[in-house]
Scaffold this motif. Structure first.
Motif, PDB file in Angstrom:
ATOM      1  N   SER A  89       0.833  -1.214   0.000  1.00 46.79           N
ATOM      2  CA  SER A  89       0.000   0.000   0.000  1.00 46.79           C
ATOM      3  C   SER A  89       0.864   1.259   0.000  1.00 46.79           C
ATOM      4  O   SER A  89       0.387   2.347  -0.316  1.00 46.79           O
ATOM      5  CB  SER A  89      -0.951   0.014   1.206  1.00 46.79           C
ATOM      6  N   LEU A 230     -11.924   2.087  10.001  1.00 50.12           N
ATOM      7  CA  LEU A 230     -11.590   2.790  11.236  1.00 50.12           C
ATOM      8  C   LEU A 230     -11.550   1.811  12.408  1.00 50.12           C
ATOM      9  O   LEU A 230     -10.683   1.901  13.275  1.00 50.12           O
ATOM     10  CB  LEU A 230     -12.623   3.885  11.531  1.00 50.12           C
TER      11      LEU A 230
ATOM     12  N   MET B 229      -2.839   1.195  11.365  1.00 44.35           N
ATOM     13  CA  MET B 229      -3.886   1.200  10.347  1.00 44.35           C
ATOM     14  C   MET B 229      -4.614  -0.135  10.279  1.00 44.35           C
ATOM     15  O   MET B 229      -5.695  -0.221   9.715  1.00 44.35           O
ATOM     16  CB  MET B 229      -3.326   1.590   8.980  1.00 44.35           C
ATOM     17  N   LEU B 230      -4.030  -1.184  10.828  1.00 44.56           N
ATOM     18  CA  LEU B 230      -4.746  -2.454  10.940  1.00 44.56           C
ATOM     19  C   LEU B 230      -5.487  -2.530  12.265  1.00 44.56           C
ATOM     20  O   LEU B 230      -6.616  -3.007  12.336  1.00 44.56           O
ATOM     21  CB  LEU B 230      -3.774  -3.633  10.836  1.00 44.56           C
ATOM     22  N   ALA B 231      -4.845  -2.082  13.327  1.00 44.37           N
ATOM     23  CA  ALA B 231      -5.421  -2.202  14.669  1.00 44.37           C
ATOM     24  C   ALA B 231      -6.557  -1.213  14.895  1.00 44.37           C
ATOM     25  O   ALA B 231      -7.474  -1.474  15.676  1.00 44.37           O
ATOM     26  CB  ALA B 231      -4.333  -1.970  15.721  1.00 44.37           C
ATOM     27  N   GLY B 232      -6.504  -0.084  14.177  1.00 42.19           N
ATOM     28  CA  GLY B 232      -7.427   1.009  14.459  1.00 42.19           C
ATOM     29  C   GLY B 232      -6.788   1.966  15.455  1.00 42.19           C
ATOM     30  O   GLY B 232      -6.293   1.544  16.506  1.00 42.19           O
ATOM     31  N   MET B 254      -0.248  -0.840   5.503  1.00 43.10           N
ATOM     32  CA  MET B 254      -1.591  -0.362   5.158  1.00 43.10           C
ATOM     33  C   MET B 254      -1.759   1.143   5.371  1.00 43.10           C
ATOM     34  O   MET B 254      -2.882   1.651   5.429  1.00 43.10           O
ATOM     35  CB  MET B 254      -2.686  -1.100   5.942  1.00 43.10           C
TER      36      MET B 254
END
Lengths: 369, 369
Positions: A89, A230, B229-232, B254
């Motif tokens: 990404s 999110l 960005m994966l975990a939030g 990500m």
């Protein structure tokens, strides 16, 4: 039957460079180190990404299909996204274009718990399209949003969702809002006889969302909205498992669809992780999706896939009442139409405009399409 | 003192169209409905996004600065990202270029709990750059990864992190891996006298990460890695609050940096939400960041900002030993250098190569730069 995960990337490049670029992506998305120094046979045979196919896709791009070991994902949705697109990404020349999974992995995640059938059953709808609107703007107090919800529900909509900008703000705290709006919609539904559902929007960390799930259930809600990008996909799936009675609509905020094809992200990954419906920007509205993209996204959300239920497509983003016949002709009956600002613009005539929307959908004959 | 959130978007457009496009973004990121029909004075005066400035940025782009009410965020990091870029991430002509926050909001989130000072103190380092390497490839068993960690630690590195592809996989389950690698690094540290730290990589939903935090603490770890960005972001900040003894390195997987400037996302948002260090792709490696971008990112992570501690920049992504002097000259002593595959390529000479890396950093004189 596929045993490996397959990711298809659309990559800018030339015929001379694409093979090397494809190999580099396969390495980046798996072992992320020089492969020449890897001695372990299992890693060499199974773990290093494999370039399965490279095909020209026009306009200086190529579709690169790479397979990855399902073992690298374990059982976690966030790790699946990490393996599919994580470091890549960060590269500007690549989008994640499509994906395919082994059936065992798809069934492990489980997909929609309610699907189209469950969303239709909640509102007593036959084989017809569903209707939806949104509570806005953020910045109104809970009782003002509830008054709006009441007037929309009198129009006999199927679903009334929070704007995705409504969170846990001082002006309309989640707990207060869900009580007020849940009660208002229930009252209208009792008057009209149509079982309109209020759909609160979740936000925050997992524990906050769990509290919101409890509060939603206590307010009589059985359908909620979540923003997977999110919340984190792992948390979405956990909520779907912990609250099997709640149907989930997925909101595309932060889905950065220019970098991941909406077909792959909304149509597949959101569905995979328990979204019963996927909201997306319809063509001809405020966003740039093409009709072709919308058709592929809707097909992807609905297509037979490893025995998972379909997720209902929810086209939105600047829709208006006059587009209802065109949208129903385009999508057929397996759709939920969402008109937000277009109804709110009716001002004093909000309930009448809403009723016209609901009626137009109920009375549309899909036979004539 | 600013009382509103400010987002700067870099938008493709023309001098004729940019004012209308800016207004459309301001509406999309706030009330998301036709503003003409909003009657509520508070919403009109405070909640609707305001275009504060439009400036040409060259090559057919404009920088559009929009202010948003802090009230729309409440106290949640995910909602902050939603307000800054949510729906606008779906538009291909816009990137989120920069952001600024009211001091009260920044202090509420709190930023790094340990920062550079804490990361230096853990490994007994003076005012020098820190060193780091990575355990790879995924697909190795826990004892094989532990053996690798041991050999790296004998070279007296400061930090040895999991590859971000290591999750909770059958081949090296998290609990088993953290015990094995934690023990191996501890044993090497006892032998060398240098307090090298093993940094496990978290994954999954919030409850999984909580278990991983407990297991990390039990294995003697005081520093971990997380992929925000994966975990939030909301879950990241909650973990930083629940486990104040753990320092957190943020991984950019990500992060889709082509759509959000790394300066804003890694340098500001990751730092804001408790990351003590931010890993990013250095220029001249496998990724396309320019030297200028890297310099701005590092400055952003370190700059004085509402009293928050600095987060240490961790340039990585295909770095090699021969670049150490150049990188130290470029970044100065407030940096953690991360070399993964470049060390692993040394094969049998892994410990010697690692020792040379650690020594090169320790002996570099920043005075001569």
């Amino acid at each position: 039957m596929k045993s490996r995960i397959e990711a298809t990337y659309r990559v800018r490049g030339t015929a001379e460079t694409i093979a090397a670029r494809a190999e580099a992506i396969a390495v980046e998305q798996s072992v992320e180190m020089p492969v020449g120094i890897i001695t372990d046979r299992h890693v060499r045979d199974e773990i290093i990404g494999r370039v399965e196919a490279i095909t020209e896709a026009g306009e200086g791009t190529f579709d690169v299909r790479i397979s990855l070991s399902a073992e690298t994902v374990g059982e976690d949705p966030g790790q699946l996204l990490n393996m599919l697109f994580g470091n890549t990404s960060l590269h500007e020349d690549v989008t994640l274009y499509d994906l395919e999974l082994p059936e065992a992995l798809a069934r492990l995640f489980g997909g929609p718990r309610h699907g189209i059938k469950g969303l239709r059953a909640r509102v007593g709808a036959d084989m017809r399209a569903l209707t939806c609107s949104a509570l806005k703007p953020q910045g109104l107090a809970s009782d003002e949003l509830a008054a709006l919800a009441y007037r929309l529900a009198l129009g006999e909509l199927d679903y009334i969702k929070d704007d995705h900008g409504l969170a846990d703000q001082a002006k309309s705290p989640f707990a207060e809002r869900v009580r007020a709006c849940g009660e208002a919609v229930k009252r209208a539904a009792d008057e009209t006889g149509h079982p309109t559902r209020y759909v609160p929007s979740f936000n925050g960390h997992l524990d906050m969302m769990r509290r919101q799930a409890e509060q939603s259930l206590a307010a009589g809600c059985d359908t909620i909205m979540i923003a997977p990008m999110l919340a984190g996909l792992s948390n979405c799936l956990l909520l779907a498992r912990e609250f099997p009675e709640l149907a989930m609509l997925a909101h595309p905020t932060m889905a950065g669809a220019a970098r991941i094809s909406p077909v792959a992200l909304l149509g597949k990954l959101f569905r995979l992780n328990g979204s019963d419906g996927v909201i997306f920007p319809n063509h001809g509205g405020r966003f740039g999706y093409s009709p072709e993209m919308c058709r592929r996204l809707a097909s992807s959300a609905l297509a037979p896939w490893h025995g998972l239920q379909g997720a209902i497509p929810v086209p939105a983003g600047g829709m208006t009442l006059d587009r209802v016949p065109e949208m129903l002709s385009f999508y057929g009956p397996d759709v939920m139409l969402l008109i937000g600002g277009g109804l709110l613009s009716a001002g004093e005539r909000l309930t009448e405009e809403t009723a016209a929307f609901a009626q137009a959908v109920r009375e549309y004959s899909h036979d004539r399409a």
